[in-house]
Motif scaffolding. Structure first.
Motif, short mmCIF file in Angstrom:
data_model
loop_
_atom_site.label_atom_id
_atom_site.label_comp_id
_atom_site.label_asym_id
_atom_site.label_seq_id
_atom_site.Cartn_x
_atom_site.Cartn_y
_atom_site.Cartn_z
N LEU A 1 -37.59 8.09 6.33
CA LEU A 1 -36.84 8.14 7.72
C LEU A 1 -37.83 8.86 8.45
CD1 LEU A 1 -33.35 10.03 6.61
CD2 LEU A 1 -33.56 7.79 7.68
N CYS A 2 -37.96 8.37 9.85
CA CYS A 2 -38.95 9.03 10.89
C CYS A 2 -37.85 9.96 11.41
CB CYS A 2 -39.52 7.81 11.56
SG CYS A 2 -38.17 7.39 13.14
N PRO A 3 -38.73 10.89 12.28
CA PRO A 3 -37.98 12.04 12.95
C PRO A 3 -36.82 11.50 13.89
CG PRO A 3 -40.49 12.35 13.38
CD PRO A 3 -40.05 11.06 12.72
N GLU A 4 -36.73 10.20 14.24
CA GLU A 4 -35.68 9.61 14.95
C GLU A 4 -34.56 9.12 14.28
OE1 GLU A 4 -35.65 10.09 18.19
OE2 GLU A 4 -38.01 10.80 18.44
N GLY A 5 -34.81 9.33 12.85
CA GLY A 5 -33.64 8.81 11.98
C GLY A 5 -33.66 7.41 11.53
N THR A 6 -34.96 6.77 11.88
CA THR A 6 -35.11 5.27 11.38
C THR A 6 -35.65 5.22 10.06
OG1 THR A 6 -35.09 4.69 13.65
CG2 THR A 6 -35.99 3.08 12.07
N MET A 7 -35.24 4.48 9.28
CA MET A 7 -35.93 4.30 7.90
C MET A 7 -36.81 3.14 7.98
SD MET A 7 -34.34 4.27 4.15
CE MET A 7 -34.60 5.92 3.75
N HIS A 8 -38.10 3.69 8.58
CA HIS A 8 -39.15 2.62 8.65
C HIS A 8 -39.78 1.94 7.12
CE1 HIS A 8 -39.43 2.78 12.69
NE2 HIS A 8 -39.53 4.13 12.74
N ILE A 9 -40.09 0.64 7.22
CA ILE A 9 -40.58 0.14 5.87
C ILE A 9 -42.07 0.37 5.88
CG2 ILE A 9 -40.77 -1.88 4.36
CD1 ILE A 9 -37.78 -2.62 6.00
N SER B 1 -36.37 -1.54 18.49
CA SER B 1 -37.40 -0.61 18.87
C SER B 1 -36.85 0.96 18.56
CB SER B 1 -37.58 -0.48 20.52
OG SER B 1 -36.34 -0.51 21.11
N CYS B 2 -37.88 1.62 18.12
CA CYS B 2 -37.50 3.05 17.81
C CYS B 2 -38.21 4.14 18.69
CB CYS B 2 -37.97 3.42 16.32
SG CYS B 2 -37.54 5.08 15.54
N ALA B 3 -37.56 5.23 18.81
CA ALA B 3 -37.91 6.16 19.86
C ALA B 3 -39.19 6.54 19.49
CB ALA B 3 -36.89 7.05 20.25
N CYS B 4 -39.70 6.56 18.02
CA CYS B 4 -41.00 7.00 17.54
C CYS B 4 -42.07 6.11 17.88
CB CYS B 4 -40.66 7.19 16.22
SG CYS B 4 -41.02 6.05 15.28
N ASP B 5 -41.69 5.04 18.45
CA ASP B 5 -42.85 3.93 18.97
C ASP B 5 -43.33 3.00 17.94
OD1 ASP B 5 -42.35 4.31 21.69
OD2 ASP B 5 -44.03 5.57 21.87
ZN LIG Z 1 -39.18 5.44 14.14
#
Ligand SMILES: [Zn+2]
Length: 490
Positions: A303-311, A361-365
């Motif tokens: 999980l990134c700080p924006e709550g997306t679980m990036h692979i 698109s994730c807010a963490c870019d």
């Molecule tokens: Zn992210």
């Protein structure tokens, strides 16, 4: 200032050097590459994946008997892989395949080493000092299912190096510098910690404090709290169950959180359910992330700080098992392919997790695709007659609902054949018949009357040997003889 110098020395010199002596090479170069590649356009990531997929297919076909047979049985040669989707022609690998064929799944040039690792007497996953200078450098590791036999697999340090590089990446997402202090509630008992020399080395060479993470009692939580107070780690890492246990203890005892608050908590080896994440955030008031992975294939996503679980797309190709060809945009079983050449690669490994993969698109870019709706293990998901999937999170929301506030001390859900769900409950203070009636209503609304819910009351529900409480027990799966799996890494 002194802290920063200590971090620089540990992060840039001591940690990489000692890792290399375990044959865990190239951690920092990999890590530095990630700083760039996680922002690559998706097309460029796909190009990297395709190149690696072609390479790993050729390697596996040439050197690994299991995959050569797989390709041959499917009427394929590695040159048939011309696009990422061509992977769909290779049959998935199951845990049972690994149990039955692990020796054949190793690069045949290392078969003798694997056989020697079997009789070496070293504990599963124990690293081998000075491994680069040894002929027999294979580490034998296991991953135990919650039921059924464990899988056995081998590695030469490359996978662990990759795991470390991924961990450094995840920490950087939360601005934790290399070499920063980390405490780990590890897969070890209090007794082991007292006798281990390795622990001291980790402390001084890696800035890492080891704490017990299994079979924890109140005195262990208190001892861990005191150790954290002395060590003051930036990162607190551990099994979800150990961390939530510690958080609950700190809260219930009214201990001073300020004295132990890390900057980041990393949970791993199990999904982090909503109520667990809430508890950790409420008690520690810091960033909380979760790493998804499995010991065989390493860290898959976080999980990134924006709550997306990036692979970790540079190293892993994830698919959702297609229901119909080329339709990847649905919830299904996740298949994982390790893209880098290691002595025991996994191509389309089916570990039994259900989720959905998406590339938004994730807010963490970061451009890395993500796993959404990680619903849990196949065995933990109940499919209603109308095809709706009820995930473990549904049970968390139901029973951890703040309005119930302590009236249910513990619960366990058992799926039985014939659309029967058995709810086991340990009553808390203030439990009344109204609560059961309310739960019955809630279930019949959600299941549209298609299941038969039964309630049973107990004085206690015992944890598993690992100390983990099993929230969902699937007796339907057991009947079908399928095998659960256990994620996590060393
Ligand atoms: Zn992210």
């Amino acid at each position: 200032m002194i802290k920063r110098i200590e971090e620089l020395v540990v992060g840039n010199i001591l940690f990489p050097l000692t890792s290399a002596l375990y044959n865990r090479k190239g951690i920092l170069p990999l890590y530095r590459e990630f700083q760039k590649s996680e922002f690559y356009p998706p097309e460029r990531l796909a190009e990297i994946q395709l190149k690696k997929l072609k390479d790993i297919s050729k390697y596996a076909y040439q050197w690994i008997p299991f995959y050569r047979k797989r390709f041959t049985d499917a009427g394929m040669v590695p040159e048939d892989i011309q696009a990422l989707k061509d992977i769909e022609h290779i049959p998935p690998v199951t845990r049972q395949d690994v149990i039955d064929h692990h020796h054949d799944m190793v690069d045949s040039r290392f078969t003798a080493s694997a056989l020697r690792a079997d009789i070496s007497g070293r504990g599963a996953g124990t690293p081998i000092p000075l491994a680069p200078f040894r002929k027999d450098r294979l580490v034998r590791n296991t991953s135990s299912g919650s039921t059924g036999a464990p899988t056995i697999f081998y590695e030469d340090g490359a996978r662990t190096a990759m795991n470390w590089a991924h961990e450094l990446r995840f920490r950087t997402w939360y601005e934790i510098p290399l070499g920063a202090r980390e405490a780990r509630m590890a897969r070890v008992s209090v007794e082991y910690l007292k006798s281990s020399k390795d622990i001291l080395l980790r402390r001084f060479l890696w800035n890492q404090l080891a704490l017990p993470g299994v079979n924890l009692g109140e005195e262990d939580y208190l001892a861990s709290y005191n150790s954290l107070k002395d060590f003051r780690p930036s990162v607190l890492w551990g099994f979800t169950s150990a961390l939530t246990g510690l958080a609950g203890y700190i809260r219930d005892m009214g201990l001073d959180v300020e004295a132990v608050r890390p900057e980041l908590i990393i949970t791993w080896a199990a999904p982090m359910y909503e109520h667990e994440e809430r508890l950790l955030r409420e008690v520690f008031e810091c960033h909380v992330t979760n790493i998804y992975g499995a010991r065989e294939v390493g860290h898959i996503a976080a999980l990134c700080p924006e709550g997306t679980m990036h692979i970790n797309e540079e190293n892993l190709l994830l698919e959702v098992e297609p229901e119909e060809p080329q339709n990847n945009n649905h919830v299904g079983e996740i298949l994982t392919t390790t893209l880098d050449t290691t002595i025991m690669p996994f191509i389309r490994y089916r570990m039994g997790d259900v989720g959905k993969i998406s590339r938004g698109s994730c807010a963490c870019d970061r451009t890395l695709a993500s796993i959404d709706d990680l619903l849990g293990r196949t065995g933990e998901i109940f499919v209603t007659q109308s095809g709706r999937m009820i995930s473990p999170n549904f049970w968390c929301r139901t029973f951890m609902n703040p309005t119930l506030g302590g009236k249910i001390q513990r619960f366990q859900v058992v799926y039985r054949p014939g659309d029967t769900i058995l709810i086991r409950i340990v009553k808390g203070n203030g439990f009344t018949q109204d609560i059961e009636d309310g739960l019955r209503n809630h279930l019949s609304n959600n299941f549209k009357g298609s299941v038969n819910a039964r309630f049973e009351y107990f004085d206690e529900i015992k944890p598993q040997i690992s100390g983990k409480y099993q929230m969902v027990v699937n007796e339907i799966e057991k009947e079908n003889g399928s095998i659960g799996s256990d994620p996590g890494n060393s």
